[in-house]
Design an enzyme around this catalytic site. Sequence first.
Site, PDB file in Angstrom:
ATOM      1  N   CYS A  73       0.806  -1.219   0.000  1.00  0.00           N
ATOM      2  CA  CYS A  73       0.000   0.000   0.000  1.00  0.00           C
ATOM      3  C   CYS A  73       0.838   1.268   0.000  1.00  0.00           C
ATOM      4  CB  CYS A  73      -0.972  -0.010   1.174  1.00  0.00           C
ATOM      5  SG  CYS A  73      -0.220   0.081   2.825  1.00  0.00           S
ATOM      6  N   HIS A 111      -2.903   0.765   7.268  1.00  0.00           N
ATOM      7  CA  HIS A 111      -3.068   0.828   5.814  1.00  0.00           C
ATOM      8  C   HIS A 111      -3.004   2.278   5.354  1.00  0.00           C
ATOM      9  CE1 HIS A 111      -4.394   0.058   1.781  1.00  0.00           C
ATOM     10  NE2 HIS A 111      -5.527   0.722   1.952  1.00  0.00           N
ATOM     11  N   ASP A 126      -7.800   4.374  -3.647  1.00  0.00           N
ATOM     12  CA  ASP A 126      -6.988   3.320  -3.032  1.00  0.00           C
ATOM     13  C   ASP A 126      -6.617   2.268  -4.068  1.00  0.00           C
ATOM     14  OD1 ASP A 126      -5.753   1.514  -1.370  1.00  0.00           O
ATOM     15  OD2 ASP A 126      -7.365   1.444   0.117  1.00  0.00           O
TER      16      ASP A 126
END
Length: 261
Positions: A73, A111, A126
């Site tokens: 991420c 995250h 995202d």
Amino acid sequence: MFDVDVYLARLGYTGPVSPTWPVLRDLHKRHLMTIPYDSALNATRGDNLWSNVDIDVDKTFAEVVVGGRGGVCTELNGLFRVLLERLGFTVDVYSAGTRQLDGSFGPDLEHVFNSVVLDGTRYLVDVGFVGPSFLEPIVLSDEPQEQYGNVFRVVRDGGYRVLLRKGRRGDYQQTYRFRPRARSFDEWNDPGDDLREFARGLAAAGTLVRGRAFETGQRILIGRRYVVVDDGYDHLRVLVNDDEHREVVAEILGTGHGRRT
């Protein structure tokens, strides 16, 4: 060296580059379909997986966009954030705790993802979450939003917002929760015991996570649990056969975008 034209070519994008909703939507989905999520490198990063939240942009670009490896991420959303900023979008860094198997959530800084405001509307952006999740940005709103057979909502829970997803079968399921505010990279300089303990748990489990989107869904491999989400239907299998497992890994991490169900 980070290069917008090289990045767009890697995504197969040849359209306009103005900071508009159609451009954001197209780039977001192309990114998820083109550049896979791959947690393999985390196995070498010990209990401080977030030491490089503020990524070395040029180095990461060379390895992921040019070199072709997948990323996690911090890398995928970090690169995408820079791309969007170079195209004129205003981007904030957000963070979330993902829903665990026992129903709890990970630490708030676990995250890393992005948020973009366009014409007064805030979107969640995202491209670094393995899924199941949204293929196109969604509005920060509790109103239902449909995408490819799935419905998403972002609901309030105290000081948090919780991302919910519902496929064609079953009810809404929690994906992750976050505080709706921009984060500073300084917040990860001293991440706290909860984040370090979470990282140690991931390292101890040793489970590799890979994923890539396709036109109407996602392929997600968590260890040997293989989930294909297609048009809102979730299909789960455990890959016992080693050859099949290697084939699926190659499909997710390779250059093809074919569907596997």
